[in-house]
Scaffold this motif. Structure first.
Motif, PDB file in Angstrom:
ATOM      1  N   ILE A  86      41.735  36.527  28.868  1.00 52.20           N
ATOM      2  CA  ILE A  86      42.495  37.789  28.608  1.00 52.20           C
ATOM      3  C   ILE A  86      43.852  36.536  28.876  1.00 52.20           C
ATOM      4  CG2 ILE A  86      43.518  38.223  31.289  1.00 52.20           C
ATOM      5  CD1 ILE A  86      40.270  39.197  31.619  1.00 52.20           C
ATOM      6  N   GLU A  87      43.867  35.271  29.230  1.00 49.75           N
ATOM      7  CA  GLU A  87      44.981  34.730  29.312  1.00 49.75           C
ATOM      8  C   GLU A  87      45.803  34.409  28.054  1.00 49.75           C
ATOM      9  OE1 GLU A  87      45.876  29.987  30.189  1.00 49.75           O
ATOM     10  OE2 GLU A  87      44.989  30.835  31.588  1.00 49.75           O
ATOM     11  N   ALA A  88      45.493  34.365  27.212  1.00 48.39           N
ATOM     12  CA  ALA A  88      45.636  34.081  26.068  1.00 48.39           C
ATOM     13  C   ALA A  88      46.105  35.253  25.451  1.00 48.39           C
ATOM     14  CB  ALA A  88      44.015  33.554  24.549  1.00 48.39           C
ATOM     15  N   GLN A  89      45.428  36.830  25.693  1.00 45.94           N
ATOM     16  CA  GLN A  89      45.405  37.876  25.184  1.00 45.94           C
ATOM     17  C   GLN A  89      47.311  38.073  25.854  1.00 45.94           C
ATOM     18  OE1 GLN A  89      44.718  39.732  22.795  1.00 45.94           O
ATOM     19  NE2 GLN A  89      42.569  39.005  22.202  1.00 45.94           N
ATOM     20  N   ALA A  90      47.456  37.597  27.301  1.00 43.07           N
ATOM     21  CA  ALA A  90      47.959  38.060  27.811  1.00 43.07           C
ATOM     22  C   ALA A  90      49.406  37.247  27.333  1.00 43.07           C
ATOM     23  CB  ALA A  90      48.337  38.025  29.409  1.00 43.07           C
ATOM     24  N   ARG A  91      49.254  35.993  26.665  1.00 41.12           N
ATOM     25  CA  ARG A  91      50.488  34.699  26.288  1.00 41.12           C
ATOM     26  C   ARG A  91      50.586  36.032  25.013  1.00 41.12           C
ATOM     27  NH1 ARG A  91      47.664  30.933  27.599  1.00 41.12           N
ATOM     28  NH2 ARG A  91      46.947  30.515  25.334  1.00 41.12           N
ATOM     29  N   GLY A  92      49.855  36.504  23.643  1.00 40.78           N
ATOM     30  CA  GLY A  92      50.242  37.371  22.298  1.00 40.78           C
ATOM     31  C   GLY A  92      49.407  36.130  21.454  1.00 40.78           C
ATOM     32  N   ARG A 104      38.028  43.658  21.918  1.00 33.50           N
ATOM     33  CA  ARG A 104      38.511  42.432  22.516  1.00 33.50           C
ATOM     34  C   ARG A 104      38.632  42.986  24.592  1.00 33.50           C
ATOM     35  NH1 ARG A 104      44.760  43.481  20.772  1.00 33.50           N
ATOM     36  NH2 ARG A 104      43.687  45.487  20.312  1.00 33.50           N
ATOM     37  N   ILE A 105      38.054  44.362  24.771  1.00 36.26           N
ATOM     38  CA  ILE A 105      37.869  44.100  25.791  1.00 36.26           C
ATOM     39  C   ILE A 105      36.064  44.086  26.448  1.00 36.26           C
ATOM     40  CG2 ILE A 105      37.076  46.260  27.085  1.00 36.26           C
ATOM     41  CD1 ILE A 105      39.065  47.965  25.700  1.00 36.26           C
ATOM     42  N   SER A 106      35.306  43.943  25.187  1.00 32.02           N
ATOM     43  CA  SER A 106      34.098  43.942  25.334  1.00 32.02           C
ATOM     44  C   SER A 106      33.781  42.768  25.726  1.00 32.02           C
ATOM     45  CB  SER A 106      33.100  44.568  24.297  1.00 32.02           C
ATOM     46  OG  SER A 106      33.618  44.044  23.417  1.00 32.02           O
ATOM     47  N   LYS A 107      34.298  41.501  23.833  1.00 27.98           N
ATOM     48  CA  LYS A 107      34.477  40.287  24.916  1.00 27.98           C
ATOM     49  C   LYS A 107      35.143  39.382  26.278  1.00 27.98           C
ATOM     50  CE  LYS A 107      31.731  38.801  21.124  1.00 27.98           C
ATOM     51  NZ  LYS A 107      30.301  39.104  21.790  1.00 27.98           N
ATOM     52  N   ALA A 108      36.010  40.343  26.225  1.00 32.24           N
ATOM     53  CA  ALA A 108      36.708  40.176  27.793  1.00 32.24           C
ATOM     54  C   ALA A 108      35.609  40.067  28.739  1.00 32.24           C
ATOM     55  CB  ALA A 108      37.846  40.779  28.004  1.00 32.24           C
ATOM     56  N   ALA A 109      34.905  41.285  29.090  1.00 30.35           N
ATOM     57  CA  ALA A 109      33.932  42.153  29.712  1.00 30.35           C
ATOM     58  C   ALA A 109      32.603  40.538  29.760  1.00 30.35           C
ATOM     59  CB  ALA A 109      33.682  43.446  29.865  1.00 30.35           C
ATOM     60  N   GLN A 110      32.118  40.650  28.288  1.00 29.55           N
ATOM     61  CA  GLN A 110      30.985  39.286  28.540  1.00 29.55           C
ATOM     62  C   GLN A 110      31.660  38.055  28.697  1.00 29.55           C
ATOM     63  OE1 GLN A 110      30.194  37.482  24.997  1.00 29.55           O
ATOM     64  NE2 GLN A 110      28.009  38.707  24.760  1.00 29.55           N
ATOM     65  N   ASN A 111      32.626  37.971  28.799  1.00 32.11           N
ATOM     66  CA  ASN A 111      33.289  36.287  29.767  1.00 32.11           C
ATOM     67  C   ASN A 111      32.799  36.584  31.227  1.00 32.11           C
ATOM     68  OD1 ASN A 111      33.872  34.915  27.403  1.00 32.11           O
ATOM     69  ND2 ASN A 111      35.540  35.569  27.309  1.00 32.11           N
ATOM     70  N   MET A 112      33.877  37.544  31.556  1.00 35.58           N
ATOM     71  CA  MET A 112      33.505  37.649  33.255  1.00 35.58           C
ATOM     72  C   MET A 112      31.394  37.790  33.215  1.00 35.58           C
ATOM     73  SD  MET A 112      34.171  38.448  35.988  1.00 35.58           S
ATOM     74  CE  MET A 112      36.046  37.768  35.885  1.00 35.58           C
ATOM     75  N   LEU A 113      30.316  38.258  32.842  1.00 34.66           N
ATOM     76  CA  LEU A 113      29.677  38.039  33.054  1.00 34.66           C
ATOM     77  C   LEU A 113      29.017  37.244  32.871  1.00 34.66           C
ATOM     78  CD1 LEU A 113      26.625  39.549  32.919  1.00 34.66           C
ATOM     79  CD2 LEU A 113      26.312  39.381  30.556  1.00 34.66           C
ATOM     80  N   THR A 114      29.423  36.565  32.029  1.00 36.31           N
ATOM     81  CA  THR A 114      29.268  35.094  32.057  1.00 36.31           C
ATOM     82  C   THR A 114      29.515  34.023  33.604  1.00 36.31           C
ATOM     83  OG1 THR A 114      28.930  34.967  29.370  1.00 36.31           O
ATOM     84  CG2 THR A 114      29.084  32.550  30.687  1.00 36.31           C
ATOM     85  N   VAL A 115      31.056  34.354  33.584  1.00 38.43           N
ATOM     86  CA  VAL A 115      31.104  33.989  35.157  1.00 38.43           C
ATOM     87  C   VAL A 115      30.421  34.248  36.472  1.00 38.43           C
ATOM     88  CG1 VAL A 115      33.030  34.255  37.007  1.00 38.43           C
ATOM     89  CG2 VAL A 115      33.342  32.946  34.535  1.00 38.43           C
ATOM     90  N   ALA A 175      39.063  22.663  21.501  1.00 46.35           N
ATOM     91  CA  ALA A 175      39.031  22.199  23.539  1.00 46.35           C
ATOM     92  C   ALA A 175      38.582  24.038  24.330  1.00 46.35           C
ATOM     93  CB  ALA A 175      40.571  22.162  23.833  1.00 46.35           C
ATOM     94  N   ASP A 176      38.140  23.753  24.875  1.00 49.99           N
ATOM     95  CA  ASP A 176      37.535  24.822  25.902  1.00 49.99           C
ATOM     96  C   ASP A 176      38.514  25.233  25.573  1.00 49.99           C
ATOM     97  OD1 ASP A 176      34.577  23.516  26.336  1.00 49.99           O
ATOM     98  OD2 ASP A 176      35.040  23.213  28.537  1.00 49.99           O
ATOM     99  N   LEU A 177      38.124  26.669  26.623  1.00 49.42           N
ATOM    100  CA  LEU A 177      39.161  27.702  25.909  1.00 49.42           C
ATOM    101  C   LEU A 177      39.710  28.275  27.656  1.00 49.42           C
ATOM    102  CD1 LEU A 177      37.895  29.643  23.651  1.00 49.42           C
ATOM    103  CD2 LEU A 177      39.721  28.660  23.006  1.00 49.42           C
ATOM    104  N   ALA A 178      40.819  28.600  27.770  1.00 45.80           N
ATOM    105  CA  ALA A 178      41.131  29.872  28.829  1.00 45.80           C
ATOM    106  C   ALA A 178      40.801  31.034  29.291  1.00 45.80           C
ATOM    107  CB  ALA A 178      42.651  29.492  29.263  1.00 45.80           C
TER     108      ALA A 178
END
Length: 179
Positions: A86-92, A104-115, A175-178
């Motif tokens: 979401i951070e990288a998407q918000a930066r454009g 994009r939506i589903s991968k952001a949601a998958q990241n939230m699932l991971t957290v 490097a790890d991602l935001a």
């Protein structure tokens, strides 16, 4: 054996595990949709991507959670994308890519699932979202050059590293991602 992650774990899958400890699960199913402008996005395509990319890994973890908890040092890896940041998407950062809303939506949601998994399973199961790189596959972007075999080797090295960070948003070979 194949399994459609849009459905609960099959008897054949559970029979293959047969109550044994599971050290590692790699949720690698992915679904996108055709790129379209806002007025042309089919909600069904978004829902299908969420079903495969988010609910699918959730179903798999739920099915084998007892097996994971029986392992000495288990890891859940959800293969994601940098496009789920979401951070990288918000930066454009990826505004120039013709990637579907659904992906994009589903991968952001998958990241939230991971957290969420990492928080609930803290101290019991490490949970990582892993972006394999820009892979030269059918789903890959035009001009993608990373060989999937290289990504597989890097993933193996990550698993073998013993890294205790959980949750973690890893970009293989970088490097790890935001989040």
């Amino acid at each position: 054996m194949t399994h459609d992650v849009r459905h609960d774990a099959s008897g054949a899958l559970m029979d293959a595990i047969a109550g044994r400890p599971v050290d590692l699960i790699i949720n690698n199913a992915a679904q996108g949709a055709s790129h379209a402008g806002l007025g042309s996005i089919a909600a069904e395509g978004v829902m299908n991507a969420v079903d495969v990319n988010v609910a699918g890994p959730l179903r798999m973890v739920q099915a084998i959670l007892p097996n994971l908890l029986a392992a000495a040092d288990p890891v859940i890896i959800n293969v994601t994308s940098r496009l789920g940041s979401i951070e990288a998407q918000a930066r454009g950062d990826f505004a120039d890519l013709s990637t579907s809303y659904a992906y994009r939506i589903s991968k952001a949601a998958q990241n939230m699932l991971t957290v969420s998994l990492a928080q609930e399973l803290a101290g019991k199961v490490r949970c990582w979202a892993v972006h394999p790189g820009i892979l030269a596959t059918e789903m890959g972007q035009p001009g993608a050059s990373k060989n999937p075999r290289v990504a597989a080797r890097e993933l193996r090295e990550l698993v073998d590293s013993g890294d205790r960070t959980s949750p973690r948003f890893v970009s293989l070979g970088a490097a790890d991602l935001a989040w």
